[in-house]
Write a protein that holds these residues in place. Sequence first.
Motif, PDB file in Angstrom:
ATOM      1  N   LYS A 294      33.474  -7.391  53.339  1.00  0.00           N
ATOM      2  CA  LYS A 294      32.802  -7.521  52.046  1.00  0.00           C
ATOM      3  C   LYS A 294      31.302  -7.731  52.205  1.00  0.00           C
ATOM      4  O   LYS A 294      30.734  -8.726  51.743  1.00  0.00           O
ATOM      5  CB  LYS A 294      33.414  -8.684  51.258  1.00  0.00           C
TER       6      LYS A 294
ATOM      7  N   ARG B 216      43.657 -11.342  41.354  1.00  0.00           N
ATOM      8  CA  ARG B 216      44.475 -11.449  42.566  1.00  0.00           C
ATOM      9  C   ARG B 216      44.032 -12.632  43.432  1.00  0.00           C
ATOM     10  O   ARG B 216      43.799 -12.477  44.626  1.00  0.00           O
ATOM     11  CB  ARG B 216      44.431 -10.139  43.364  1.00  0.00           C
TER      12      ARG B 216
ATOM     13  N   GLU C 259      43.563 -15.316  48.500  1.00  0.00           N
ATOM     14  CA  GLU C 259      43.711 -13.947  48.015  1.00  0.00           C
ATOM     15  C   GLU C 259      45.183 -13.548  48.071  1.00  0.00           C
ATOM     16  O   GLU C 259      45.885 -13.884  49.026  1.00  0.00           O
ATOM     17  CB  GLU C 259      42.874 -12.988  48.857  1.00  0.00           C
TER      18      GLU C 259
ATOM     19  N   ALA D  94      48.283 -10.350  47.062  1.00  0.00           N
ATOM     20  CA  ALA D  94      48.573  -8.952  46.760  1.00  0.00           C
ATOM     21  C   ALA D  94      50.075  -8.816  46.575  1.00  0.00           C
ATOM     22  O   ALA D  94      50.859  -9.491  47.258  1.00  0.00           O
ATOM     23  CB  ALA D  94      48.087  -8.034  47.878  1.00  0.00           C
TER      24      ALA D  94
ATOM     25  N   SER E 216      42.160 -10.002  56.199  1.00  0.00           N
ATOM     26  CA  SER E 216      42.068  -9.430  54.863  1.00  0.00           C
ATOM     27  C   SER E 216      43.391  -8.781  54.488  1.00  0.00           C
ATOM     28  O   SER E 216      44.133  -8.294  55.350  1.00  0.00           O
ATOM     29  CB  SER E 216      40.944  -8.384  54.822  1.00  0.00           C
TER      30      SER E 216
ATOM     31  N   SER F  92      42.923  -2.948  51.071  1.00  0.00           N
ATOM     32  CA  SER F  92      42.790  -2.342  49.744  1.00  0.00           C
ATOM     33  C   SER F  92      43.431  -0.964  49.771  1.00  0.00           C
ATOM     34  O   SER F  92      44.002  -0.541  50.783  1.00  0.00           O
ATOM     35  CB  SER F  92      41.298  -2.216  49.380  1.00  0.00           C
TER      36      SER F  92
END
Length: 467
Positions: free
Chosen positions: A174, A348, A360, A362, A381, A384
């Motif tokens: 990020k 999220r 975070e 998902a 992470s 995405s």
Amino acid sequence: MLAREETFALKVQGLASRAFAWPIYWAMVAAGRLYFRYKFSGLKEFRREIWEKLESREGPVIWAANHLTLIDSFLVFWAVCPWRKAADRRLGPWSTPEYRNYYHLGGFFKARLIRGLMYLCRCIPFLREGEDEASARWRERVFDKCAWLLNNGGSVFIYPEAGRSRSGWLDRRKPKDFLGRLALMAPNASFLCVYLRGESQLYTTAAPAKGETFRMHADLIPAVLPGETAPRQISQRLFDKLSELQNLWFAGSALPKNCGGNDIVDLNSPLAREHFDPETGDVDPDWSERHFTAKERAYLAELPRERVYPACWKFLAAKEASHKALSQSGIHTPSGGFLMLQADLFRRRVLHRPTGAQVEIAFTDEGPERVHCLAVFRGGSLGSAEEAGDVLWEVSELPQGARPQDHVREMCLRLIASSSDEIKTPDVLSFTEVDGIPKVLYKGKAQDWGLSLSHSGRFTACSFMIS
């Protein structure tokens, strides 16, 4: 471009800050040592290595560090600068603190005292939030001031994350463009990359705990390499370096690096439907108040009736997965403490309300029969749609007659072995528990893989991290 009066004001502030540099330095260090009792591990060697690099390279320096507390700028400056360098014109940095956090603290006199101190500490207030024209213009003026300082022999300190990390983890995926743009304005500059963290710093706080011991890693790299013309390219290289330093820090820490969780819900299980009216689908209000915050209940109240049931279990799966991730980091939520966690399904994220830590999340394998949620607090992470993450997971239907605890463990060991070139067979792996948290043993050592196991009704699920 800056107006003449703006550059004049910066010159005056620079002169004033150098005139008061040593008394302010000693006052702040005294407060840090005597009141907060802060200590630094390997400070002398750290400073020697950094200043050998700083003094061997010409040009200004852009200081860039991870961000966990409101006093990180002071801690990083203290760690890097010995007293004899406190007033260094070229290498002593100008800082860019968030205006809302610092410039309205206390009453009339305290606020002005803090503003005066920050002026003498070479601070340029920055406004990170706001999309209106005035906020955007403010940020551009700060950018212009930083560029002018770099091109006139000064250095600046800017947090590349543009704010404190709510998970305490710097995510290399990020990057922000601000420092990349700034580097292109001063291509002869260098990035001083610093990762500093307290040995017991579990999450973001206003200040580290009293008596904290800090350990740090740093490196000096060129701000712009030959051929680099895009801000994002430069920022990504900076984030990669800070991520490398972060991994180095955790390699020497007793804190687990990888903290993840998962949870599976069988939507057709009788237990899952126990608190819902079989005819109307309405949720039991008493049960709802014990499990969902006011914000979550308001969200559910806006949904069509047919979506309330799966949404309730998405909330609970997110909370359970996040609870596991937080527990691995050392942040424990008591059994039944559902209201201590607040899930935001749109963004999220799950908020741990007592500490402000954010996880975070998902959702995978969504459908009419099950809900599966993954959570990551730190260590990697979730990825995405465009980029794979660091979490591997598997959902399986429970074979007839199998015990869910045994099946999910066997499934997890097979998944780990199949994902590794080094581990040829799951037979070399086994399970253990550390402080009630399941871990995989490999070569006689409990592995820091952010492991999580879950089962519900007809389904089992597991996840682990490969960062």
